[in-house]
Structure formats: C-alpha cells, structure tokens
Write a protein that holds these residues in place. Structure first.
Motif, PDB file in Angstrom:
ATOM      1  N   TYR A  54       0.841  -1.215   0.000  1.00 19.24           N
ATOM      2  CA  TYR A  54       0.000   0.000   0.000  1.00 19.24           C
ATOM      3  C   TYR A  54       0.867   1.253   0.000  1.00 19.24           C
ATOM      4  O   TYR A  54       0.666   2.167  -0.793  1.00 19.24           O
ATOM      5  CB  TYR A  54      -0.926  -0.028   1.206  1.00 19.24           C
ATOM      6  CG  TYR A  54      -1.580   1.291   1.500  1.00 19.24           C
ATOM      7  CD1 TYR A  54      -2.629   1.752   0.717  1.00 19.24           C
ATOM      8  CD2 TYR A  54      -1.135   2.084   2.544  1.00 19.24           C
ATOM      9  CE1 TYR A  54      -3.212   2.967   0.961  1.00 19.24           C
ATOM     10  CE2 TYR A  54      -1.709   3.297   2.796  1.00 19.24           C
ATOM     11  CZ  TYR A  54      -2.750   3.739   2.010  1.00 19.24           C
ATOM     12  OH  TYR A  54      -3.322   4.949   2.258  1.00 19.24           O
ATOM     13  N   SER A 106       1.133   3.796  -3.331  1.00 16.65           N
ATOM     14  CA  SER A 106       0.771   5.199  -3.157  1.00 16.65           C
ATOM     15  C   SER A 106       1.998   6.066  -2.935  1.00 16.65           C
ATOM     16  O   SER A 106       1.892   7.139  -2.348  1.00 16.65           O
ATOM     17  CB  SER A 106      -0.172   5.349  -1.965  1.00 16.65           C
ATOM     18  OG  SER A 106      -1.313   4.562  -2.136  1.00 16.65           O
ATOM     19  N   GLY A 164      -3.562   2.663  -4.385  1.00 14.27           N
ATOM     20  CA  GLY A 164      -3.114   2.087  -3.128  1.00 14.27           C
ATOM     21  C   GLY A 164      -4.280   1.635  -2.281  1.00 14.27           C
ATOM     22  O   GLY A 164      -4.303   0.520  -1.748  1.00 14.27           O
ATOM     23  N   LYS A 165      -5.283   2.492  -2.183  1.00 12.82           N
ATOM     24  CA  LYS A 165      -6.453   2.118  -1.381  1.00 12.82           C
ATOM     25  C   LYS A 165      -7.155   0.906  -1.980  1.00 12.82           C
ATOM     26  O   LYS A 165      -7.595   0.001  -1.255  1.00 12.82           O
ATOM     27  CB  LYS A 165      -7.425   3.303  -1.303  1.00 12.82           C
ATOM     28  CG  LYS A 165      -6.993   4.346  -0.297  1.00 12.82           C
ATOM     29  CD  LYS A 165      -7.997   5.464  -0.202  1.00 12.82           C
ATOM     30  CE  LYS A 165      -7.716   6.525  -1.232  1.00 12.82           C
ATOM     31  NZ  LYS A 165      -8.598   7.665  -1.160  1.00 12.82           N
ATOM     32  N   PHE A 197      -5.325  -2.164  -1.149  1.00 14.85           N
ATOM     33  CA  PHE A 197      -5.453  -2.461   0.275  1.00 14.85           C
ATOM     34  C   PHE A 197      -6.812  -3.083   0.582  1.00 14.85           C
ATOM     35  O   PHE A 197      -6.922  -4.088   1.279  1.00 14.85           O
ATOM     36  CB  PHE A 197      -5.260  -1.171   1.069  1.00 14.85           C
ATOM     37  CG  PHE A 197      -4.846  -1.402   2.471  1.00 14.85           C
ATOM     38  CD1 PHE A 197      -3.582  -1.869   2.769  1.00 14.85           C
ATOM     39  CD2 PHE A 197      -5.709  -1.149   3.514  1.00 14.85           C
ATOM     40  CE1 PHE A 197      -3.189  -2.086   4.066  1.00 14.85           C
ATOM     41  CE2 PHE A 197      -5.322  -1.365   4.821  1.00 14.85           C
ATOM     42  CZ  PHE A 197      -4.053  -1.831   5.092  1.00 14.85           C
ATOM     43  N   TRP A 252      -6.628  -5.065  -8.950  1.00 16.85           N
ATOM     44  CA  TRP A 252      -5.779  -4.178  -8.141  1.00 16.85           C
ATOM     45  C   TRP A 252      -4.336  -4.243  -8.603  1.00 16.85           C
ATOM     46  O   TRP A 252      -3.599  -3.260  -8.513  1.00 16.85           O
ATOM     47  CB  TRP A 252      -5.886  -4.519  -6.665  1.00 16.85           C
ATOM     48  CG  TRP A 252      -5.248  -5.809  -6.238  1.00 16.85           C
ATOM     49  CD1 TRP A 252      -5.854  -7.010  -6.099  1.00 16.85           C
ATOM     50  CD2 TRP A 252      -3.880  -6.008  -5.872  1.00 16.85           C
ATOM     51  NE1 TRP A 252      -4.950  -7.947  -5.690  1.00 16.85           N
ATOM     52  CE2 TRP A 252      -3.737  -7.359  -5.537  1.00 16.85           C
ATOM     53  CE3 TRP A 252      -2.768  -5.178  -5.793  1.00 16.85           C
ATOM     54  CZ2 TRP A 252      -2.526  -7.904  -5.145  1.00 16.85           C
ATOM     55  CZ3 TRP A 252      -1.560  -5.719  -5.402  1.00 16.85           C
ATOM     56  CH2 TRP A 252      -1.446  -7.073  -5.078  1.00 16.85           C
TER      57      TRP A 252
END
Lengths: 101, 249, 653
Positions: free
Chosen positions: C154, C158, C170-171, C174, C255
């Motif tokens: 993460y 980010s 990143g979110k 995660f 992701w």
C-alpha cells in the motif's frame, strides 16, 4: 458532684442552633460573622466538655487550634468586608448576588 | 433533668446556671439586636459565659485565652471594622426580603438542635482514647498538660497554624490595601453615594423597600464607581456620611 | 551455519531500522546502499542456511528455530519461530536474491527522488515482512508477514501520493486484499477450533488419515486423523480466498494492474517477483491439507487457469508498458495456481522462481525504458528503441522469450512442468493453458515489437519532454542506456532467466534438482505420464510458444496500430471494472448516501442535538435554584444537616 456533661452539651447545642439561625436570618455581613463565631464557640464548648468527660487533653488542643483558625478567619473575612465596603457602602449579604443563575 | 441538677452542690449549680444564662442570652442578643455594635457587645457576653463554662470544666488556660483572644482581640477587631466602615446602623429586622428564608432558617435551626438533643440521649460518644494524654491531673496544672501535648504530639500542626496566621495577615493587608491613594480636596460629597440613595443604602434604612432585586448589586452599579474606588477618603467620608445619615440608634 | 536462520529477516529488519533512524541524513545514494547491503546480508545468510540444509540427509532438512513466545493465551500458544525447510529456504533465496538486485536497480531509478530514503525504508520493511511470511513456522506469524507485505505494498503503490490515481490505486489494493485477509483469518479460526494449534507441523500432524498412505509431507505427516474432510475443504477454500486476494486471481485481479502506479522497482519486486507469489507459496505450504481436499484443488485449478487465460487476453490489448506486464503477471500467477491445483507443487514453485527472474527482468527493463523516455509509458509512442538501448532491449527480449516458453529459456521448462501437471489433472485444463501460452507469447511479442522495433514514434514526444533535461531529469532529446546500477541487475537477471531451467530439467530423474530438493516437503509426486506423452507435451509447448512468437512477429513487425486486434472489451479488462462498480461501488455509494441523509442527519445529529438540548433545557430550569444569595446556600446546608441528623435519629431510634 459537678454538673454532668449533658448539661454543657445541651447549652452547646442551643448555642449552635442560635448561631445557625442568626446566620440564616440576618443580612448584615458583620452580624453573620458574629453568628459564625457563636457556632464556633458552641463547638469549642463541646470539645472542652468531652475533654473533661474522657479525661483527654486532645479536645483542648483542638479548641486551641479552632481559636487560631477563627482568628485567621476573622482577619481575612473582615479584610474582605472592608474591601467590599470600600466600593459599596452599606452592602448587605443579599446585595452580593451577582453569581445568581 | 432538674432532679439531676438538684444533686449537684449549690455553688456549682449556681455557677453553671448563671454562665449558661449569660451564654444563651448573649447569643440571642447577637441575633436579635438591630445595631451591630450592640450585637458585638452581646457577643462579648456570650464569649465570657463560654469562658466561665470552660473554667468550670478545669480548662483554665483555654478560659483565659477565650477572654484574651476572643473577647479581647477578635471582638475588638469587629468593633473596629464597624466603626471604621460606619455600619453601626440598624438593620431592619421586620420582614426578610427572601421569602421563606426566615421561616425555613428557624425551622432548620430548631430541627438541628432538637436532633442533637435527641441524639445526645440515645447515642453518646464512643470514648475512644486519643494519644495525647490526660486532661487533668492532681499534680500537673492544666496549662502544663496542654503545652506538653501541643509541643510534642501536635507540634507540626502548631507550626502550620503559625504559617496560617502569617498568611492571614498578608491576605488581610492585600485585601484592605488601596491601589492608589488620592487626596480629594473637594470633599467626599462628589464621589460618595448619599445614604439616602436607594441604590446603596437600602439594607440599612428604615423606609420599606421589600424587593431585594431593586437594590443595587455589584454588577448593577454604574459609571461613578470607578472614580469612587480611587477617590474614597476613609475617615472623612465615613464620618461625613455618618453625620449626614444620622441613622445611629 | 544452522543458527543463521534468524539473521535472514534480521538483516532486513536492521536495514529498516537504520534507514528509519538515519536514512534522511544519509540521503541519496547512501541510504540506498545501506538498504541494499542489508538485503545482500539476508541473501548471504540464506545461502549459508541453504548450504547447512544441503549438508543434511534429505529427511532431516527441516528444523525450527524458536525466538520467543509471542501470544500465550490459554491454549493458544503462538511463538515467533522460524522454520527452515527446503520450501522456505528456496523462497528465502530467491526473495533475497531478486530483492538485492532490485534494490541496486532502485538506487539508480530513484535517483534524485525527493523521499529517496523513505523509499528504501519501505523496501526493507517489505523484504523483512516477506521473509517473516516465508520463514514462519505457524499461521499467525505468516499472517503477520502477510499483512506486513500488504501494508508495504500500500505504501509503495501510493508512493507518489500527490497523484490522485496513485493514492486511489493504493487504497484499492489495500481494500481488495482485506477480502483475502478475511479468508485467511477465517481459515485460522477454523483450524484452531479443530486442532488447537496454529503451527504448520501441529496442524499437519492432525490431517493424515489413519491408513497413512504414501501421501503428503514425509516429515510432517503423522497417522492421526482429526480433521474431517469437510473442514479441510473449508480451510483450503478460505486460505485460497486469501491467496486470491494476494495473488490477484479472478475476480480480485484488477488491483494488480492499478498497482502499477507505484515506482517501477516496486512493480518489479512486490507486484511481480515476490509478494504476489505469497498466495501461491501459502497454498504450497499447506499442500498436506490441499492434498486431502480434492474439491478445493479443483476450484484452485479452475480459478487459476481461468485467471491465466482472461489476464492473457486482456494483456493483448493494453497500451501501457507496465499494464501489459501486470496482466502477464496475473496470468503467470494463474499458471502457478493451476500447478498448485493440479498437485504439481514443484512445478508451481519452479515457475514461481523462474517467473521471479524473468518478470523482474521485464519490469526492470520497462523501468529503464520509462526512464529513458522521460516517464512515458504508452508503448504506442515508443518504437525503435533497440538502436538506442542495446542492453535493455537484448535483456528484455530474453525475458520475452523466457516468459513465452521458447526453449531453452527457463520459462519453457517451468511452464512445461505446470502444463504437464495440468494434463494429468484434466486435458481441458491443459488445453486452456496451452491457448494461454500462445497468447502469452503473442502479447509479450507485441510489446517487444512496439517498444524496441519499428520506426521511432517518440520524436515529438521526446521533444515535448525536452524540458525535462533542463529540470535535471538527466536526459536530452535521445533515449539512452541507464547507469550501471540499473543495467547490471538487468544482465544478471537475464542470465538467470536463461539458465534457471537447469534447476529442474525433465530428461532424467537425476536432473530434477528442485524436485529432489523439495521432496521432503511435497512428497514424491508421480506424474501419470508415459515418457512419450511427456515428449509430446514438451514438443507441443515449444510449438505453441513459437507459434505465438510468430503471430506477434507477423502482425506487429511493421504495424503499430491495429484497433481491430485490441477490442475495447479487452482494453477495459472484460468490463471487470464495471462489474466492480455495479456490485460494490454503486451499492456502497447508495448506502453511504442513505446513511448520510438519514442516519447522519436524523439519528446521529438528532441524538447529539437532543442531548445538548436536554442539557440546556434542564440547565435553564435548574439555574433558578442558584439564587446567588449566600444565605440561601447556607439554608440549604442547614436543611441538609438537619436531614442527616434526623436520619441518624431515626436510625438510632
């Protein structure tokens, strides 16, 4: 035979009651102060009485301290009264109620 | 209770009755006297009576201190403040401006006294001994006993009371001190409130003013107060007002 | 050197601490060197441990080093203890080895970055977490590492957090990984409920059926059956859910593509070589359970092969140089899962190792291309770079041939093993895998041709980026090779990508070093294949790979824009983003709106305001009690005193 302790205690209780009533019904700050002194004296009398009854000097020691504290209290209290009177002549306890809700 | 008194020797009984009467009558006088000066004198009577009761119970030293410190110093201090501030006027005792205050005060006081008296009969002191020694002895005088206890067991407390007295003196000086002293040559009439000013004198006046809220309180005061703080001249102001007010009893 | 085990993560942790404390003072490039040396130390320790294990007999190659007790709660007694066995040391070796190279590369790549030391801080923490994950001897410690790598992932995705897309990616990563963690946690709860232990050996000792077949884990299996088959299936499926999240299997694949927002060394290390293989590693680690869970194995194989195929198709239509590699990573992870699901654990690990080499190589190569192009990532705007960047292009082409499975590169051997395993499981799995192999060769070929061959299409681009030269980006109008920090790892990785096949050659059983090495962990796996079938499969693999290369050559040798071959359906990742949007985002948005409009304003605000209003209302009424008259207060005291005394009278009387 000397007077029994009960009589002293009765006198002290009545003296205390008179002082309390005076504190509640009088509006002059000075008189209220004197009534506080009455109550203190009632308590002193109780202490001395029990000191005699129990044959214990501690009661009299406490009275001694009460005297000292009362003197200090009167000094400070009268100082406060003087400073209040300086700005407001003739103030009674009832006049000082700016902290009312 | 009267029969109990009857068993006591006559001088003791007489002594007790007289001093108790002085105490109680003096106390009533303090509460009921409209004039503070008279109240203070009644207080002296009460204190004297209490000293007598001390004496009867072999508390010789305390009896002396009671007379000297209380009757002497403290009451004189009271009188001094009364005279200094010129409040030796009558307080109107007719009706209490706070409704129910007087009634409830008397009720509460009587209840307290009654409850104490009842308790005195049904639940007495426990009598646990303290560590400070006996109160009376055939050989050692009372004052020696008291002094021994004070300067041994209670030495720390004794020292602390001395600090307390110093602090009280400092505090009193601080409270009574003026920020600046200005000699007001025009006389007190400009700055000082008149005694007949309803804003200020109400509590001590004879004319009826039943509503307590109509009297000035500290925050209700207006503009002239700031000046007055600086301009007040203690002796002249008080005496002048004294003379003009003329409400001494 | 049996006691060097704790030093493997220890060096990484020490590097992390040093960079944390004095990193910003060391600055660029000293902090990077400290971090690189720390990981190199870990690598050396791994090698020492490896040689220590080599010195033992094959059955004794497993020991546990307990450091301290971590969680002593009731019957749960979790220790921090490290397990050295062939599987974990294999992982540790390639994780630290590849990490060292990528650290070195990053010193050059991150040059003049504002937060140079912060980058290496995260990098070292990541390697530490990964090593804990790999070396742990129990599920809980593995989970700690699992979460650690997730957190570092993460941070690093980010890394350029000023860019909204990076922060969002990143979110996204995660949150998606949390779904997997849920599975992992549930599996742990279930295991603990049934076995009262969470150490691998403890759990495995309760799985083997009473008859003790020649089954899993020679050193680990004992003849005590305590887990029912239903529980086993559930545990394996839940663990697989964790692996799906971590290894970006369908439907949680996207992701990884978005994770390409991170710096390229991050993509190479975390999102290609090491972290994403953690899911595969976990499944291999629990192979004694998986062996007894046929349903879960089938699910894993099917999900794996589907992922491989779907990701490969998406890879054919991406324009971003790193996105192509990302989808190829997903696809290769699908292959690994296919291997695990088919019971070909050795093949899966073999593919994992070789993949680590060539995928790291490809990512680092793409990184130096991006570097040379001035942060341009669109392959449609490149071309002809072969002339400017000979080292990068040669190594990249080696990576391509390796991933495509062209003999004799390493990918041919490892992918061939996986496909053999899949064939024994079901020919259909093999068929899908084979088609995917063609696609792999094709889309990687497309990328290579678009980037390194043809006419340069970046003249105007380079001019646009001419300004960068003055702002100190370090290149003028023409692309050029990067500094030695960056091309040395490329060469080393290219060499490994070529020769890694030697680890496990199929010709005779004596050449299967990796298989022999891993036998204590996985047991002997008998492929039910005749020698002729093996040769046939190997031959078809080679033919398929060459076919894919040939197709790519014929189409993309000259052309660079063929929209009909890049349908929007594939460009948009099979519409998976839309699916996410309608399944997750929209309902969540609707719920949030509802919560905002109703719960927030009515219930929460209402409660708060009502509380305040009640207090104010009460206060307004109670303030009347405060008359301000001292005598009133004294009266209250007196009445209270009377009350107390009367109470005493009543009680005493």
């Amino acid at each position: 035979m000397t007077i029994t302790a009960s009589w002293y205690l009765v006198v002290a209780a009545i003296l205390f009651g008179i002082g309390a009533i005076g504190l509640l019904i009088r509006r002059s700050v000075l008189v209220m102060f004197m009534c506080v002194e009455l109550m203190l004296n009632a308590v002193n009398l109780t202490f001395v009485t029990f000191s005699r009854t129990l044959n214990d000097i501690a009661g009299q020691v406490v009275v001694f301290f009460v005297l000292v504290v009362a003197a200090a209290e009167v000094v400070v209290g009268l100082g406060i009264i003087v400073s209040i009177y300086r700005s407001r002549r003739g103030t009674t306890a009832d006049d000082l109620h700016i902290m009312h809700g | 209770m009267i029969p109990m008194l009857a068993k006591v020797s006559v001088p003791d009984a007489t002594m007790f009755v007289v001093s108790a009467a002085i105490v109680l009558l003096g106390a009533i006088g303090v509460v009921l006297n409209r004039n503070p000066v008279r109240g203070a004198l009644c207080l002296v009577a009460t204190l004297f009576g209490v000293a007598l009761l001390f004496l009867e119970q072999r508390a010789d030293f305390l009896a002396a201190v009671q007379i000297i410190v209380y009757g002497g110093a403290i009451v004189v201090l009271f009188l001094f403040v009364i005279m200094l501030l010129g409040v030796d006027k009558s307080e109107r005792l007719g009706r209490d401006p706070l409704s129910w205050q007087r009634f409830l005060g008397i009720v509460a006081g009587c209840l307290v006294v009654g409850a104490i008296l009842v308790l005195a009969h049904i639940a007495w002191a426990t009598g646990t001994k303290s560590v400070s020694g006996v109160a009376s002895s055939k050989t050692v005088p009372n004052i020696n006993l008291l002094a021994t206890s004070l300067f041994t067991t209670y030495l720390l407390a004794f020292e602390v009371t001395s600090a307390l007295l110093v602090i009280a003196v400092v505090g009193a000086v601080l409270l009574a001190r003026r920020r600046t002293v200005v000699i007001d040559l025009d006389g007190p009439s400009t700055g000082l409130p008149r005694d007949d000013d309803p804003e200020h004198g109400g509590g001590y006046q004879d004319q009826t003013n039943p509503d307590p809220d109509s009297r000035g309180d500290l925050d209700g005061d207006n503009g002239d107060r700031g000046d007055r703080d600086d301009l007040v001249q203690v002796p002249e102001g008080i005496f002048e007002e004294h003379a003009s007010g003329g409400h001494g009893s | 050197m049996l006691h060097s085990l704790a030093y493997i993560p220890g060096f990484a942790l020490a590097g992390f601490v040093i960079v944390l404390l004095v990193g910003s003072r060391l600055g660029d490039p000293k902090a990077g060197w400290v971090a690189t040396l720390a990981i190199a130390g870990s690598f050396v320790c791994s090698v020492l441990t490896f040689s220590g294990l080599m010195g033992r007999t094959s059955t004794g190659r497993s020991y546990v080093e307990t450091l301290f007790t971590w969680i002593p709660v009731g019957s749960l007694h979790v220790t921090v203890s490290l397990l050295a066995d062939p599987l974990s040391i294999t992982m540790a070796l390639f994780v630290t080895g590849v990490s060292t190279l990528i650290h070195l590369y990053a010193i050059g790549y991150m040059k003049r970055d504002r937060d140079f030391s912060k980058f290496f801080l995260y990098f070292n923490l990541f390697v530490f977490s990964m090593l804990m994950l790999v070396l742990s001897d129990n599920f809980v410690l593995t989970f700690l590492g699992w979460e650690g790598v997730g957190a570092c992932s993460y941070f690093l995705i980010s890394y350029f957090f000023e860019r909204p897309s990076a922060a969002t990616a990143g979110k996204f990563a995660f949150i998606v990984n949390r779904i997997g963690d849920f599975g992992f946690l549930m599996a742990m709860f279930l295991l603990f409920d049934h076995t009262r232990t969470l150490s691998y050996q403890g759990v495995f000792s309760k799985t083997a059926p009473p008859s003790c077949p020649s089954g899993p884990g020679g050193t680990l299996g004992h003849c005590v059956a305590q887990l029912s088959s239903g529980t086993l299936e559930a545990v394996c499926l839940l663990l697989f859910l964790g692996a799906v999240g971590k290894s970006a299997q369908l439907p949680l694949s996207l992701w990884l593509a978005d994770a390409m927002e991170g710096p390229t060394p991050v993509s190479a290390l975390i999102h290609a070589a090491t972290m994403v293989t953690a899911g595969v590693y976990l499944m291999a680690r629990v192979s004694p359970l998986l062996h007894l869970a046929p349903v879960a194995s089938w699910v894993i194989a099917i999900v794996g092969v589907t992922t491989a195929f779907v990701a490969a198709t998406i890879g054919t239509s991406q324009d971003d140089i790193k996105k192509v590699l990302a989808y190829s990573t997903v696809s290769q992870l699908g292959y690994m899962m296919l291997g695990v699901g088919s019971g070909a654990y050795v093949a899966a690990i073999f593919l994992m190792v070789t993949h680590a080499f060539y995928k790291a190589l490809l990512f680092l190569g793409s990184g130096s291309v991006i570097h040379a192009m001035g942060d341009e990532q669109d392959i449609k705007k490149m071309g002809g770079l072969r002339r400017y960047m000979p080292i990068t292009s040669v190594t990249f082409i080696i990576g391509w041939l390796s991933i495509a499975g062209v003999p004799p590169f390493s990918g041919f051997w490892s992918k061939g093993d996986v496909l053999d395993g899949a064939y024994t499981k079901s020919p259909i799995l093999w068929a899908v895998g084979a088609v995917t192999a063609i696609l792999t060769a094709y889309y990687m070929g497309r990328e290579v041709y678009l980037v390194f061959f043809g006419e340069p299409r970046f003249k105007e681009v380079a001019l646009n980026h001419g300004g960068d030269a003055s702002t100190g980006h370090g290149h003028g109008g023409e692309p050029h090779e990067p500094t030695w920090h960056m091309w040395v790892p490329l060469v080393v990785l290219a060499f490994l990508a070529v020769v890694a096949g030697l680890l496990n050659l199929p010709f005779t059983s004596g050449l299967g070093y990796l298989e022999h090495w891993l036998t204590p962990v996985f047991g002997t796996t008998h492929l039910a294949l005749s020698t002729s079938a093996k040769w046939l499969l190997a031959g078809s693999d080679a033919v398929l790979a060459l076919a894919g290369v040939a197709i790519a050559w014929s189409i993309w040798r000259r052309a660079w824009d063929r929209p009909e071959l890049e349908p929007n359906f594939l460009r948009s990742s099979w519409g998976l983003y839309k699916v996410y949007e309608y399944l997750v985002s929209k309902p969540a948005q609707a719920f949030a709106n509802f919560a905002q409009a109703t719960v927030e304003t009515r219930i929460i605000d209402g409660t708060v305001n009502a509380t305040g209003g009640l207090v104010a209302w009460t206060g307004l009424r109670l303030r009347k009690l405060q008359s301000g008259y001292v005598r009133n207060y004294a009266l209250a005291i007196a009445l209270g005193m009377a009350g107390v005394l009367i109470y005493l009278v009543v009680r005493a009387g």
